[in-house]
Motif scaffolding. Structure first.
Motif: not given
Length: 291
Positions: A37-41, A152-155, A165-166, A189-192
Protein backbone atom coordinates in the motif's frame (compact mmCIF):
# COMPACT_ATOMS: atom_id res chain seq x y z
CA UNK A 1 12.54 12.58 -17.65
CA UNK A 2 12.92 8.87 -16.85
CA UNK A 3 11.60 7.50 -13.57
CA UNK A 4 11.49 4.09 -11.86
CA UNK A 5 8.95 3.11 -9.21
CA UNK A 6 10.11 0.35 -6.87
CA UNK A 7 7.32 -1.81 -5.52
CA UNK A 8 6.90 -4.98 -3.50
CA UNK A 9 4.26 -7.67 -3.19
CA UNK A 10 2.86 -8.10 0.32
CA UNK A 11 0.12 -10.30 1.80
CA UNK A 12 -3.37 -8.90 1.47
CA UNK A 13 -4.10 -8.05 5.11
CA UNK A 14 -7.69 -7.01 4.45
CA UNK A 15 -10.32 -8.72 6.57
CA UNK A 16 -11.12 -12.21 5.35
CA UNK A 17 -8.16 -12.42 2.94
CA UNK A 18 -5.43 -13.54 5.36
CA UNK A 19 -4.92 -17.24 6.02
CA UNK A 20 -3.26 -18.53 9.22
CA UNK A 21 -2.21 -22.02 10.28
CA UNK A 22 -3.29 -23.53 13.59
CA UNK A 23 -0.34 -21.86 15.39
CA UNK A 24 -1.28 -18.40 14.15
CA UNK A 25 1.47 -18.17 11.53
CA UNK A 26 0.74 -16.46 8.22
CA UNK A 27 0.28 -18.91 5.34
CA UNK A 28 1.63 -16.93 2.39
CA UNK A 29 0.72 -19.63 -0.11
CA UNK A 30 -2.94 -19.30 0.82
CA UNK A 31 -2.99 -15.51 1.23
CA UNK A 32 -3.39 -13.27 -1.85
CA UNK A 33 -0.48 -10.98 -2.72
CA UNK A 34 -1.08 -7.31 -3.52
CA UNK A 35 1.06 -4.25 -4.18
CA UNK A 36 2.44 -2.79 -0.96
CA UNK A 37 0.00 0.00 0.00
CA UNK A 38 2.74 2.55 0.79
CA UNK A 39 4.14 2.11 -2.72
CA UNK A 40 0.94 3.70 -3.96
CA UNK A 41 2.18 7.08 -2.72
CA UNK A 42 5.44 6.57 -4.63
CA UNK A 43 3.40 5.74 -7.73
CA UNK A 44 1.38 8.95 -7.32
CA UNK A 45 4.58 11.02 -7.04
CA UNK A 46 6.02 9.42 -10.17
CA UNK A 47 2.77 9.96 -12.07
CA UNK A 48 2.61 13.62 -11.01
CA UNK A 49 6.19 14.11 -12.23
CA UNK A 50 5.37 12.53 -15.57
CA UNK A 51 2.19 14.56 -16.02
CA UNK A 52 4.07 17.80 -15.34
CA UNK A 53 7.29 17.06 -17.21
CA UNK A 54 6.63 14.17 -19.57
CA UNK A 55 9.02 11.29 -20.02
CA UNK A 56 9.02 7.56 -19.37
CA UNK A 57 8.02 5.62 -16.23
CA UNK A 58 8.91 2.00 -15.41
CA UNK A 59 7.89 -0.16 -12.46
CA UNK A 60 10.40 -2.60 -10.90
CA UNK A 61 10.10 -5.32 -8.28
CA UNK A 62 12.11 -8.24 -6.90
CA UNK A 63 10.22 -11.44 -6.15
CA UNK A 64 8.82 -14.73 -7.45
CA UNK A 65 7.17 -15.03 -10.89
CA UNK A 66 3.77 -14.35 -9.30
CA UNK A 67 4.89 -10.76 -8.68
CA UNK A 68 4.08 -10.09 -12.33
CA UNK A 69 0.52 -9.48 -11.11
CA UNK A 70 1.85 -6.95 -8.58
CA UNK A 71 3.66 -5.15 -11.38
CA UNK A 72 0.46 -5.14 -13.41
CA UNK A 73 -1.24 -3.41 -10.48
CA UNK A 74 1.67 -0.96 -10.30
CA UNK A 75 1.39 -0.26 -14.02
CA UNK A 76 -2.28 0.62 -13.59
CA UNK A 77 -1.44 2.87 -10.61
CA UNK A 78 1.45 4.82 -12.11
CA UNK A 79 0.40 4.52 -15.78
CA UNK A 80 3.83 2.95 -16.38
CA UNK A 81 5.16 2.29 -19.87
CA UNK A 82 6.74 -1.03 -18.89
CA UNK A 83 7.85 -3.11 -15.91
CA UNK A 84 10.83 -5.16 -14.75
CA UNK A 85 10.83 -8.21 -12.49
CA UNK A 86 14.03 -9.42 -10.80
CA UNK A 87 13.24 -13.07 -10.18
CA UNK A 88 15.36 -16.13 -9.39
CA UNK A 89 15.42 -18.90 -6.78
CA UNK A 90 18.87 -17.62 -5.79
CA UNK A 91 17.22 -14.41 -4.57
CA UNK A 92 14.85 -16.17 -2.16
CA UNK A 93 14.98 -15.31 1.57
CA UNK A 94 16.77 -11.99 0.97
CA UNK A 95 16.69 -9.49 3.81
CA UNK A 96 16.59 -5.75 3.14
CA UNK A 97 20.33 -5.55 2.51
CA UNK A 98 20.42 -8.39 -0.04
CA UNK A 99 17.26 -6.96 -1.63
CA UNK A 100 18.92 -3.55 -1.96
CA UNK A 101 22.00 -5.11 -3.59
CA UNK A 102 19.74 -6.87 -6.11
CA UNK A 103 17.63 -3.78 -6.83
CA UNK A 104 20.71 -1.61 -7.32
CA UNK A 105 22.03 -4.16 -9.83
CA UNK A 106 18.68 -4.09 -11.61
CA UNK A 107 18.76 -0.29 -11.80
CA UNK A 108 22.30 -0.34 -13.14
CA UNK A 109 21.35 -2.88 -15.82
CA UNK A 110 18.34 -0.74 -16.70
CA UNK A 111 20.63 2.24 -17.25
CA UNK A 112 22.95 0.18 -19.44
CA UNK A 113 20.20 -1.30 -21.63
CA UNK A 114 17.25 1.12 -21.51
CA UNK A 115 18.32 4.64 -20.57
CA UNK A 116 19.68 6.93 -17.87
CA UNK A 117 17.43 7.24 -14.81
CA UNK A 118 16.54 10.64 -13.35
CA UNK A 119 14.39 9.59 -10.38
CA UNK A 120 13.69 6.45 -8.38
CA UNK A 121 10.55 6.47 -6.23
CA UNK A 122 9.97 4.13 -3.28
CA UNK A 123 7.42 3.74 -0.50
CA UNK A 124 8.68 4.45 2.98
CA UNK A 125 8.03 0.96 4.39
CA UNK A 126 6.35 -2.31 3.50
CA UNK A 127 3.21 -3.64 5.14
CA UNK A 128 4.86 -6.94 6.09
CA UNK A 129 8.39 -6.03 7.25
CA UNK A 130 7.90 -2.32 8.11
CA UNK A 131 11.66 -1.70 8.32
CA UNK A 132 11.79 1.29 5.96
CA UNK A 133 15.33 0.24 4.98
CA UNK A 134 15.20 -0.99 1.39
CA UNK A 135 14.87 2.39 -0.35
CA UNK A 136 17.71 4.09 1.58
CA UNK A 137 19.95 1.02 1.28
CA UNK A 138 19.41 0.85 -2.49
CA UNK A 139 20.25 4.55 -2.75
CA UNK A 140 23.42 3.97 -0.73
CA UNK A 141 24.45 1.10 -3.01
CA UNK A 142 24.20 3.44 -6.01
CA UNK A 143 25.77 6.38 -4.14
CA UNK A 144 22.82 8.63 -5.08
CA UNK A 145 21.31 11.43 -2.96
CA UNK A 146 18.02 10.58 -1.25
CA UNK A 147 15.13 12.64 0.11
CA UNK A 148 12.78 10.89 2.52
CA UNK A 149 9.30 11.59 3.96
CA UNK A 150 8.44 13.63 0.85
CA UNK A 151 4.95 15.18 0.88
CA UNK A 152 5.29 17.48 -2.18
CA UNK A 153 7.80 17.83 -5.01
CA UNK A 154 8.58 19.29 -8.39
CA UNK A 155 11.48 19.20 -10.82
CA UNK A 156 13.54 21.97 -12.38
CA UNK A 157 14.55 20.29 -15.67
CA UNK A 158 16.98 23.04 -16.68
CA UNK A 159 18.90 22.96 -13.40
CA UNK A 160 18.33 19.19 -13.03
CA UNK A 161 17.16 19.72 -9.48
CA UNK A 162 14.53 18.13 -7.31
CA UNK A 163 12.74 20.55 -5.00
CA UNK A 164 10.71 18.87 -2.29
CA UNK A 165 8.87 19.44 0.95
CA UNK A 166 9.48 16.75 3.53
CA UNK A 167 8.42 15.98 7.05
CA UNK A 168 11.22 16.27 9.59
CA UNK A 169 11.52 12.87 11.27
CA UNK A 170 7.99 12.14 10.09
CA UNK A 171 6.50 14.99 12.16
CA UNK A 172 3.50 16.55 10.37
CA UNK A 173 4.01 19.75 12.39
CA UNK A 174 7.53 20.36 11.07
CA UNK A 175 8.20 20.64 7.33
CA UNK A 176 11.40 21.60 5.54
CA UNK A 177 12.08 22.45 1.89
CA UNK A 178 15.11 20.78 0.32
CA UNK A 179 16.89 20.49 -3.02
CA UNK A 180 18.77 17.55 -4.47
CA UNK A 181 20.55 17.03 -7.80
CA UNK A 182 19.34 14.43 -10.27
CA UNK A 183 19.56 11.49 -10.36
CA UNK A 184 18.20 10.90 -6.88
CA UNK A 185 15.93 8.72 -4.76
CA UNK A 186 12.57 9.89 -3.45
CA UNK A 187 10.91 8.09 -0.53
CA UNK A 188 7.34 9.31 -0.24
CA UNK A 189 5.44 9.78 2.99
CA UNK A 190 1.79 8.67 3.34
CA UNK A 191 0.96 12.39 3.66
CA UNK A 192 1.94 12.89 -0.01
CA UNK A 193 -0.90 14.21 -2.16
CA UNK A 194 -0.48 14.81 -5.91
CA UNK A 195 -1.67 18.14 -7.32
CA UNK A 196 -2.82 18.90 -10.86
CA UNK A 197 -3.73 22.58 -10.89
CA UNK A 198 -3.33 23.30 -14.61
CA UNK A 199 -5.91 22.22 -17.16
CA UNK A 200 -3.09 20.83 -19.32
CA UNK A 201 -2.02 18.61 -16.44
CA UNK A 202 -5.52 17.25 -15.94
CA UNK A 203 -5.86 16.55 -19.66
CA UNK A 204 -2.50 14.80 -19.72
CA UNK A 205 -3.54 12.71 -16.71
CA UNK A 206 -6.74 11.66 -18.51
CA UNK A 207 -4.82 10.75 -21.68
CA UNK A 208 -2.26 8.66 -19.82
CA UNK A 209 -4.99 6.80 -17.95
CA UNK A 210 -6.68 5.90 -21.23
CA UNK A 211 -3.40 4.72 -22.79
CA UNK A 212 -2.57 2.58 -19.75
CA UNK A 213 -5.87 0.71 -19.75
CA UNK A 214 -4.98 -0.88 -23.07
CA UNK A 215 -1.38 -1.54 -22.08
CA UNK A 216 -2.23 -3.13 -18.72
CA UNK A 217 -4.67 -5.54 -20.35
CA UNK A 218 -1.69 -7.01 -22.23
CA UNK A 219 0.75 -6.51 -19.37
CA UNK A 220 3.09 -9.44 -20.07
CA UNK A 221 4.02 -7.95 -23.44
CA UNK A 222 5.54 -5.03 -21.52
CA UNK A 223 7.24 -7.11 -18.80
CA UNK A 224 10.97 -7.91 -18.72
CA UNK A 225 12.28 -10.52 -16.28
CA UNK A 226 15.94 -10.59 -15.22
CA UNK A 227 17.52 -13.53 -13.40
CA UNK A 228 20.48 -13.62 -11.03
CA UNK A 229 22.67 -14.53 -14.02
CA UNK A 230 21.31 -11.63 -16.08
CA UNK A 231 22.21 -9.27 -13.25
CA UNK A 232 25.65 -10.84 -12.82
CA UNK A 233 25.20 -11.06 -9.05
CA UNK A 234 27.62 -12.87 -6.75
CA UNK A 235 25.63 -15.62 -4.91
CA UNK A 236 27.44 -14.70 -1.68
CA UNK A 237 25.77 -11.26 -1.66
CA UNK A 238 22.18 -12.23 -2.43
CA UNK A 239 19.46 -14.45 -1.04
CA UNK A 240 19.82 -16.09 2.34
CA UNK A 241 23.62 -16.35 2.13
CA UNK A 242 23.93 -12.61 1.47
CA UNK A 243 21.51 -11.58 4.23
CA UNK A 244 23.25 -10.48 7.45
CA UNK A 245 19.95 -10.17 9.35
CA UNK A 246 19.49 -12.82 12.04
CA UNK A 247 15.91 -13.49 13.14
CA UNK A 248 16.04 -14.37 16.84
CA UNK A 249 12.38 -15.37 17.11
CA UNK A 250 9.02 -15.16 15.38
CA UNK A 251 5.81 -14.43 17.25
CA UNK A 252 2.59 -15.82 15.79
CA UNK A 253 -0.04 -13.32 14.75
CA UNK A 254 -2.99 -13.41 17.18
CA UNK A 255 -5.99 -14.91 15.47
CA UNK A 256 -9.20 -12.92 15.46
CA UNK A 257 -12.26 -14.66 16.89
CA UNK A 258 -13.96 -16.75 14.25
CA UNK A 259 -17.35 -15.28 15.11
CA UNK A 260 -18.48 -11.99 16.61
CA UNK A 261 -21.01 -11.90 19.40
CA UNK A 262 -24.35 -10.73 18.07
CA UNK A 263 -27.82 -10.22 19.49
CA UNK A 264 -30.63 -10.89 17.04
CA UNK A 265 -33.55 -8.46 17.29
CA UNK A 266 -36.67 -8.58 15.16
CA UNK A 267 -37.90 -5.30 13.68
CA UNK A 268 -41.25 -5.61 15.48
CA UNK A 269 -39.61 -6.13 18.89
CA UNK A 270 -40.32 -2.74 20.53
CA UNK A 271 -38.26 -3.47 23.65
CA UNK A 272 -35.35 -4.78 21.59
CA UNK A 273 -35.36 -1.79 19.22
CA UNK A 274 -35.49 0.50 22.22
CA UNK A 275 -32.36 -1.18 23.55
CA UNK A 276 -30.59 -0.64 20.20
CA UNK A 277 -31.57 3.04 20.20
CA UNK A 278 -30.32 3.40 23.75
CA UNK A 279 -26.94 1.95 22.76
CA UNK A 280 -26.58 4.26 19.74
CA UNK A 281 -27.80 7.58 21.18
CA UNK A 282 -24.64 8.46 23.22
CA UNK A 283 -22.45 8.09 20.14
CA UNK A 284 -24.82 10.06 17.90
CA UNK A 285 -24.89 12.90 20.46
CA UNK A 286 -21.15 13.07 21.09
CA UNK A 287 -19.84 12.21 17.63
CA UNK A 288 -17.65 9.53 19.20
CA UNK A 289 -16.73 6.18 17.74
CA UNK A 290 -19.30 3.44 17.79
CA UNK A 291 -18.95 0.15 19.71
Amino acid sequence: MRSIVLTKGVPDFSEGAVSFDEDGHLERGKTPTVMNPNDGFAAEAALQTRVRHGGHVSAMSMGPPGYAEVLEEAMESVYADDSYLLSDRELAASDTWATAITLSAGLEKYQEEVGEIDLVFAGFKSADGETGQTGPQTSWALDWPIVTHVIALDIDPDERLLRAKRLVEGDVDEIETVEAPLPCFVVTDPEFEPTYRKASHRLSHKRLRSETQGRASDHEEHLTTWSQEDLNLDPEYIGLDGSPTIVSSVDPIPKAPSEREATMIEFDDDDGMGQVLGEMQPFAASGGDGP
